[in-house]
Write a protein that holds these residues in place. Structure first.
Motif, PDB file in Angstrom:
ATOM      1  N   LEU A 199     118.293  56.972  23.222  1.00 44.09           N
ATOM      2  CA  LEU A 199     119.380  57.943  23.356  1.00 44.09           C
ATOM      3  C   LEU A 199     120.510  57.631  22.388  1.00 44.09           C
ATOM      4  O   LEU A 199     121.138  58.536  21.833  1.00 44.09           O
ATOM      5  N   ALA A 200     120.762  56.330  22.191  1.00 44.21           N
ATOM      6  CA  ALA A 200     121.851  55.938  21.296  1.00 44.21           C
ATOM      7  C   ALA A 200     121.590  56.412  19.882  1.00 44.21           C
ATOM      8  O   ALA A 200     122.506  56.546  19.084  1.00 44.21           O
ATOM      9  N   ILE A 245     113.534  53.031  31.506  1.00 43.31           N
ATOM     10  CA  ILE A 245     114.953  53.381  31.389  1.00 43.31           C
ATOM     11  C   ILE A 245     115.568  52.692  30.180  1.00 43.31           C
ATOM     12  O   ILE A 245     116.315  53.295  29.399  1.00 43.31           O
ATOM     13  N   GLU A 246     115.207  51.413  30.026  1.00 45.04           N
ATOM     14  CA  GLU A 246     115.770  50.634  28.926  1.00 45.04           C
ATOM     15  C   GLU A 246     115.414  51.232  27.565  1.00 45.04           C
ATOM     16  O   GLU A 246     116.274  51.415  26.698  1.00 45.04           O
ATOM     17  N   PRO A 300     125.147  55.739  26.353  1.00 46.07           N
ATOM     18  CA  PRO A 300     124.298  54.592  25.967  1.00 46.07           C
ATOM     19  C   PRO A 300     125.099  53.438  25.378  1.00 46.07           C
ATOM     20  O   PRO A 300     124.808  52.275  25.657  1.00 46.07           O
ATOM     21  N   VAL A 301     126.123  53.780  24.587  1.00 51.80           N
ATOM     22  CA  VAL A 301     126.934  52.715  23.971  1.00 51.80           C
ATOM     23  C   VAL A 301     127.597  51.869  25.059  1.00 51.80           C
ATOM     24  O   VAL A 301     127.592  50.630  25.014  1.00 51.80           O
ATOM     25  N   ILE A 302     128.165  52.545  26.067  1.00 54.38           N
ATOM     26  CA  ILE A 302     128.877  51.819  27.123  1.00 54.38           C
ATOM     27  C   ILE A 302     127.896  51.021  27.987  1.00 54.38           C
ATOM     28  O   ILE A 302     128.164  49.874  28.356  1.00 54.38           O
ATOM     29  N   SER A 305     110.920  46.014  36.195  1.00 56.66           N
ATOM     30  CA  SER A 305     109.695  46.723  36.563  1.00 56.66           C
ATOM     31  C   SER A 305     109.397  47.726  35.462  1.00 56.66           C
ATOM     32  O   SER A 305     110.175  47.871  34.522  1.00 56.66           O
ATOM     33  N   LEU A 306     108.287  48.423  35.601  1.00 56.85           N
ATOM     34  CA  LEU A 306     107.933  49.447  34.620  1.00 56.85           C
ATOM     35  C   LEU A 306     109.053  50.474  34.556  1.00 56.85           C
ATOM     36  O   LEU A 306     109.461  50.932  33.484  1.00 56.85           O
TER      37      LEU A 306
END
Lengths: 309, 286
Positions: A121-122, A114-115, A160-162, A108-109
């Motif tokens: 963030l990474a 979030i994605e 973010p990495v995990i 969804s939007l």
């Protein structure tokens, strides 16, 4: 059958192509060598200067004004406990977030946003995390400049990495595995916990260790939150002789870590301290190598075992 | 359109017998005429905007093997995967019509039916053997563990029973805790059959179970299907007409998402009523 000669035009074309390949391969090789040599040079320099100082006393002594007495006891203990806090926070949160995004959330939007956020963030410079932690944890939550704050900050940094590693690992599982599990009547949680997570574990562990080995070398965010650079005591022990035998007081202790100890020594004028910094660098490097080795070992072992979970 | 029009959507008696057809089964018919395990009623299915099944109606007889045949892309696997709501795993898919599971008469594909209900009662074996990356034992026990069975004795017993039924016990009894990936392709597929049988399903769906196997392993599985008919209702998708003729008692021929013909296998293969069926089984297309 008579063989006609290949047209000169074709031969010229082929020769030109081969030459181009050769040029590129040569160039790439030269650059590769230059990069590797620089890296090996740096490591060799570090080892040559630092290795003579690494002995038992180096690990069991506090830092000192006299280079001969100085050691990394508080620094390596600090690194170990901060990493432990980081791992305890980042692994469950990161894996859970990855599982949610990959297996539970419908596209969804909201999940798209979030994605994008996680991807960005990474890439955020680590000192920004330090500033965030200074405002949020040190002052806002009143945690102060403690091991807890450091662990939480580094956990945020590697989250973010995990998350990305967990999602990749889950996504790479064959869809037949998911279908097979659902066809047996499993609910989503059973599919995830009984089948997908065990099968994805090698990939997830790799991500976790890559994340932790990034966190272990971080300096900037910890200096930002007020880590001490000279510390001559250890945090209180986690076990106590009287009930309840376990104490979390160490979470609230000030701390230092290996890279900060190095930074401190490098910024001193005496050359003897620079050699100590090199020695601490060798220890840090060895820790990182061991962690990466562990990641590779886990990946190969699970691939070879083929009985997971 | 379908040869045997299933009961209309109304509340007819759950078990409907078709006496003349049952009699025509001759030698293969058991003493009692076969009851119905399921009824497909006016089933249509869409992958997103693309309609893949058109108004299909057909019965599934209890303790019989029903074969779904037809050229690739005809919708036979799509139809099979409706029975355990596999299509629900991917977004955008849509069903219309009903698949009624007897004896209770639950509509499997109704939106209000939780897909876990048919999946807990219907077993499935996939085209490619898909054992889990676990031991042979844990693969067979998986369905029981999902149902919350923890008792070691029950698990042991059911694992052995299922492996025996799948004709795999003798080959693996000494290495139950070895990885399922160590088995050959044919053994892996029999393991997947054992895994599907362990929770005692009422209906077994086989999606081209031998397409990835060599002729010897295929013969093994076909013999097995013949034995399983004693206790299970089976729906099998196959692109191999000889296989359909060998193992099934009823055959449904699909083409471009439509059911062209349904009937006892013997009739469909020896005197099909539709010329298209005739053309397909004689190899003129497909």
């Amino acid at each position: 059958m008579a063989t006609a000669p290949i047209a000169a035009e074709t031969l010229r074309f082929v020769r030109r192509s081969r030459q181009r390949d050769l040029w590129f391969a040569t160039l790439a090789l030269v650059i590769l060598f230059a990069a590797c040599l620089t890296l090996f040079g740096l490591i060799a320099d570090l080892v040559i200067r630092g290795a003579p100082h690494i002995d038992r006393d180096f690990f069991t002594s506090y830092p000192s004004r006299r280079p001969a007495d100085a050691g990394i006891l508080s620094a390596w203990v600090g690194t170990v406990v901060v990493m432990a806090v980081t791992a305890v926070i980042a692994i469950p949160l990161g894996v859970a977030a990855g599982v949610y995004l990959e297996e539970y959330a419908r596209r969804s939007l909201f999940t798209d946003i979030i994605e994008i956020n996680i991807a960005n963030l990474a890439a955020v410079p680590s000192i920004i995390y330090g500033l965030l932690a200074l405002g949020l944890f040190v002052y806002g939550a009143g945690f102060g400049s403690t091991i807890l704050t450091a662990g939480v900050t580094l956990a945020l940094l590697i989250l973010p990495v995990i998350i990305v590693a967990t999602r990749e690992a889950l996504r790479s599982l064959p869809r037949e595995m998911r279908e097979g599990a659902f066809a047996l009547g499993a609910d989503r949680w059973q599919v995830v916990s009984m089948f997908l997570l065990p099968a994805a574990r090698p990939g997830i562990m790799t991500g976790v260790i890559v994340g932790l080995s990034r966190a272990i070398g971080e300096t900037a965010p910890l200096i930002t939150i007020g880590a001490l650079t000279f510390i001559a005591f250890l945090p209180p022990p986690p076990f106590t002789p009287e009930f309840p035998w376990i104490s979390l007081d160490w979470l609230w202790s000030p701390f230092t870590v290996l890279p900060i100890q190095m930074f401190n020594w490098v910024s001193r004028p005496q050359p003897a301290f620079h050699e100590l910094a090199a020695a601490a660098g060798v220890v840090l490097l060895a820790l990182t190598l061991v962690m990466n080795g562990l990641a590779i070992y886990i990946r190969y072992r699970d691939r070879a075992r083929r009985v997971l979970g | 359109m379908s040869a045997e029009t299933a009961a209309p959507a109304g509340d007819l008696p759950a078990i409907r017998l078709d006496a003349p057809r049952a009699a025509a089964l001759g030698a293969i018919a058991r003493k009692e005429a076969p009851a119905l395990k399921a009824r497909v009623e006016n089933l249509s299915f869409w992958y997103g905007d693309k309609q893949a099944l058109f108004d299909i109606s057909m019965p599934i007889h209890e303790r019989r093997v029903t074969a779904l045949i037809g050229p690739s892309g005809c919708g036979k696997s799509t139809l099979l995967r409706c029975f355990n709501r596999m299509h629900d795993l991917y977004p955008g898919n849509r069903y219309a019509g009903r698949i009624v599971l007897e004896p209770e008469g639950i509509d499997i594909i109704a939106p209000k039916t939780d897909p876990m209900i048919p999946r807990l009662r219907i077993g499935m074996v996939f085209q490619k053997p898909n054992p889990f990356p676990k031991s042979i034992y844990e693969n067979v026990a998986a369905g029981l563990r999902i149902r919350g069975v923890r008792n070691r004795a029950i698990l042991d017993e059911q694992v052995e029973k299922s492996l025996r039924r799948a004709a795999l016990w003798e080959e693996v009894k000494d290495r139950l805790h070895a990885s399922a990936y160590d088995l050959s392709g044919g053994q892996q597929q029999r393991l997947c059959i054992a895994r599907a049988l362990a929770p005692e399903p009422e209906l077994l769906l086989l999606d081209e179970p031998t397409s990835a196997l060599d002729p010897i392993a295929t013969a093994h599985i076909e013999a097995l299907i013949d034995e399983l008919r004693e206790n299970y209702t089976i729906v099998i998708v196959t692109h191999n007409m000889q296989q359909a003729a060998r193992v099934s008692q009823y055959t449904a021929f699909l083409h471009l998402g439509k059911l062209i013909e349904f009937g006892p296998t013997e009739e469909v293969f020896t005197r099909p009523r539709k010329s298209m069926t005739q053309d397909y089984i004689t190899g003129r297309f497909g």
